[in-house]
Design a protein around this motif. Structure first.
Motif, PDB file in Angstrom:
ATOM      1  N   VAL A 163       0.850  -1.186   0.000  1.00  0.00           N
ATOM      2  CA  VAL A 163       0.000   0.000   0.000  1.00  0.00           C
ATOM      3  C   VAL A 163       0.886   1.236   0.000  1.00  0.00           C
ATOM      4  O   VAL A 163       1.617   1.503   0.958  1.00  0.00           O
ATOM      5  N   TYR A 164       0.817   2.017  -1.078  1.00  0.00           N
ATOM      6  CA  TYR A 164       1.537   3.279  -1.210  1.00  0.00           C
ATOM      7  C   TYR A 164       0.536   4.409  -0.935  1.00  0.00           C
ATOM      8  O   TYR A 164      -0.520   4.479  -1.588  1.00  0.00           O
ATOM      9  N   ARG A 165       0.881   5.276  -0.006  1.00  0.00           N
ATOM     10  CA  ARG A 165      -0.069   6.342   0.354  1.00  0.00           C
ATOM     11  C   ARG A 165       0.646   7.697   0.405  1.00  0.00           C
ATOM     12  O   ARG A 165       1.666   7.849   1.073  1.00  0.00           O
ATOM     13  N   TRP A 166       0.085   8.684  -0.296  1.00  0.00           N
ATOM     14  CA  TRP A 166       0.558  10.068  -0.285  1.00  0.00           C
ATOM     15  C   TRP A 166      -0.515  10.932   0.381  1.00  0.00           C
ATOM     16  O   TRP A 166      -1.685  10.923  -0.047  1.00  0.00           O
ATOM     17  N   THR A 167      -0.137  11.682   1.422  1.00  0.00           N
ATOM     18  CA  THR A 167      -1.077  12.552   2.134  1.00  0.00           C
ATOM     19  C   THR A 167      -0.566  13.992   2.070  1.00  0.00           C
ATOM     20  O   THR A 167       0.566  14.271   2.513  1.00  0.00           O
ATOM     21  N   LEU A 168      -1.350  14.882   1.509  1.00  0.00           N
ATOM     22  CA  LEU A 168      -0.968  16.287   1.411  1.00  0.00           C
ATOM     23  C   LEU A 168      -0.854  16.882   2.813  1.00  0.00           C
ATOM     24  O   LEU A 168      -1.765  16.742   3.637  1.00  0.00           O
ATOM     25  N   LYS A 169       0.261  17.548   3.088  1.00  0.00           N
ATOM     26  CA  LYS A 169       0.484  18.099   4.421  1.00  0.00           C
ATOM     27  C   LYS A 169      -0.445  19.282   4.690  1.00  0.00           C
ATOM     28  O   LYS A 169      -0.860  19.989   3.764  1.00  0.00           O
ATOM     29  N   GLU A 170      -0.768  19.498   5.962  1.00  0.00           N
ATOM     30  CA  GLU A 170      -1.627  20.602   6.361  1.00  0.00           C
ATOM     31  C   GLU A 170      -0.968  21.928   5.979  1.00  0.00           C
ATOM     32  O   GLU A 170       0.232  22.126   6.168  1.00  0.00           O
ATOM     33  N   GLY A 171      -1.770  22.818   5.431  1.00  0.00           N
ATOM     34  CA  GLY A 171      -1.255  24.119   5.011  1.00  0.00           C
ATOM     35  C   GLY A 171      -0.751  24.149   3.582  1.00  0.00           C
ATOM     36  O   GLY A 171      -0.459  25.223   3.054  1.00  0.00           O
ATOM     37  N   ARG A 172      -0.627  22.977   2.927  1.00  0.00           N
ATOM     38  CA  ARG A 172      -0.201  22.921   1.527  1.00  0.00           C
ATOM     39  C   ARG A 172      -1.435  22.814   0.633  1.00  0.00           C
ATOM     40  O   ARG A 172      -2.527  22.458   1.080  1.00  0.00           O
ATOM     41  N   ALA A 173      -1.251  23.105  -0.642  1.00  0.00           N
ATOM     42  CA  ALA A 173      -2.363  23.042  -1.591  1.00  0.00           C
ATOM     43  C   ALA A 173      -1.897  22.406  -2.886  1.00  0.00           C
ATOM     44  O   ALA A 173      -0.714  22.496  -3.263  1.00  0.00           O
ATOM     45  N   LEU A 174      -2.829  21.753  -3.565  1.00  0.00           N
ATOM     46  CA  LEU A 174      -2.569  21.154  -4.866  1.00  0.00           C
ATOM     47  C   LEU A 174      -3.237  22.038  -5.911  1.00  0.00           C
ATOM     48  O   LEU A 174      -4.461  22.207  -5.884  1.00  0.00           O
ATOM     49  N   PRO A 175      -2.483  22.639  -6.835  1.00  0.00           N
ATOM     50  CA  PRO A 175      -3.083  23.536  -7.831  1.00  0.00           C
ATOM     51  C   PRO A 175      -3.847  22.752  -8.894  1.00  0.00           C
ATOM     52  O   PRO A 175      -3.660  21.537  -9.036  1.00  0.00           O
ATOM     53  N   PRO A 176      -4.691  23.432  -9.665  1.00  0.00           N
ATOM     54  CA  PRO A 176      -5.368  22.744 -10.768  1.00  0.00           C
ATOM     55  C   PRO A 176      -4.350  22.221 -11.776  1.00  0.00           C
ATOM     56  O   PRO A 176      -3.270  22.788 -11.955  1.00  0.00           O
ATOM     57  N   GLY A 177      -4.699  21.105 -12.432  1.00  0.00           N
ATOM     58  CA  GLY A 177      -3.814  20.560 -13.455  1.00  0.00           C
ATOM     59  C   GLY A 177      -3.607  19.073 -13.306  1.00  0.00           C
ATOM     60  O   GLY A 177      -4.117  18.443 -12.370  1.00  0.00           O
ATOM     61  N   PRO A 178      -2.843  18.468 -14.188  1.00  0.00           N
ATOM     62  CA  PRO A 178      -2.549  17.033 -14.091  1.00  0.00           C
ATOM     63  C   PRO A 178      -1.400  16.774 -13.118  1.00  0.00           C
ATOM     64  O   PRO A 178      -0.434  17.534 -13.051  1.00  0.00           O
ATOM     65  N   HIS A 179      -1.536  15.692 -12.351  1.00  0.00           N
ATOM     66  CA  HIS A 179      -0.505  15.291 -11.380  1.00  0.00           C
ATOM     67  C   HIS A 179      -0.364  13.776 -11.470  1.00  0.00           C
ATOM     68  O   HIS A 179      -1.345  13.068 -11.747  1.00  0.00           O
ATOM     69  N   VAL A 180       0.843  13.278 -11.223  1.00  0.00           N
ATOM     70  CA  VAL A 180       1.095  11.840 -11.325  1.00  0.00           C
ATOM     71  C   VAL A 180       1.683  11.330 -10.013  1.00  0.00           C
ATOM     72  O   VAL A 180       2.571  11.959  -9.421  1.00  0.00           O
ATOM     73  N   PHE A 181       1.171  10.164  -9.579  1.00  0.00           N
ATOM     74  CA  PHE A 181       1.680   9.459  -8.397  1.00  0.00           C
ATOM     75  C   PHE A 181       2.019   8.039  -8.852  1.00  0.00           C
ATOM     76  O   PHE A 181       1.191   7.365  -9.480  1.00  0.00           O
ATOM     77  N   ALA A 182       3.257   7.576  -8.523  1.00  0.00           N
ATOM     78  CA  ALA A 182       3.720   6.301  -9.072  1.00  0.00           C
ATOM     79  C   ALA A 182       4.258   5.383  -7.984  1.00  0.00           C
ATOM     80  O   ALA A 182       4.950   5.820  -7.060  1.00  0.00           O
TER      81      ALA A 182
END
Length: 218
Positions: A163-182
């Protein structure tokens, strides 16, 4: 019959559960027209004005009482108050996900890519890739297009999957657009069957709206 007695009987009749208007008015007229016991009849012209005024007043009172009684009889029973409608949750971010096996994979190693495209800023994000633990599968790392400092990343070995898990840290933001997680891993020689691999993505908008995406690599 004296006026006091007459008014009393009329009032009781008017307040009855289902008053009979015609019957009450008839009793009024009969009561006023009948002479008192032992009294001499008097000419109609000497009392008709006063008596008929009384008839009109009493008739109006009867009509009012009848209307009131009808209203009381037909009033709807008390009903419980309608509960307030709960506010609808805020809509989640517009997003889509696409799962593929990276074309750079080979006969001993593979990379499973999850493309996540967002249409608006995201302030909460959890991405999870579950790589089925078929024979010889061993994690060799992970990768993402966003800065590494924006995420907390874990790789957990469960009985049936890596199980690979990515959690965005508090106070950070993901902008609109394409993103890749591998997710990267070794496997026995040959073409590995990825039909049992799955993903899950949870995105949260600045206003609290939430979107969940799920799918597989089959």
């Amino acid at each position: 019959m004296d006026d006091t007695r007459l008014r009393h009987e009329l009032r009781e009749a008017a307040l009855a559960h289902r008053p009979d208007r015609a019957r009450i008015l008839a009793r009024v007229e009969r009561g006023l027209a009948a002479p008192a016991p032992g009294a001499r009849p008097r000419p109609r012209a000497r009392w008709s004005g006063r008596r008929w005024a009384a008839v009109a007043a009493v008739t109006a009172a009867v009509a009012g009482a009848v209307g009131l009684a009808g209203t009381m009889a037909t009033a709807p029973p008390d009903r419980p108050a309608t509960p307030a409608t709960a506010p609808l949750p805020a809509p989640g971010p517009a997003a889509r996900a696409t799962a593929t096996i990276n074309p750079g994979s080979n006969s001993w190693w593979a990379q499973s890519d999850l493309g996540v495209t967002t249409g608006s800023p995201v302030t909460g994000l959890v991405v999870e890739l579950r790589i089925a633990r078929t024979a010889g599968v061993v994690s060799t790392g992970h990768w993402r297009t966003r800065p590494a400092g924006d995420f907390t990343v874990t790789v957990t070995e469960e009985p049936g999957a890596l199980v690979y898990r990515w959690t965005l840290k508090e106070g950070r933001a993901l902008p609109p657009g394409p993103h890749v997680f591998a997710a990267q891993y070794n496997h026995p020689e040959g073409v590995r069957d990825a039909s049992s691999d799955t993903y899950g993505v949870t995105l949260t908008a600045p206003d609290g709206g939430r979107t969940t995406l799920r799918g597989g690599f089959g």
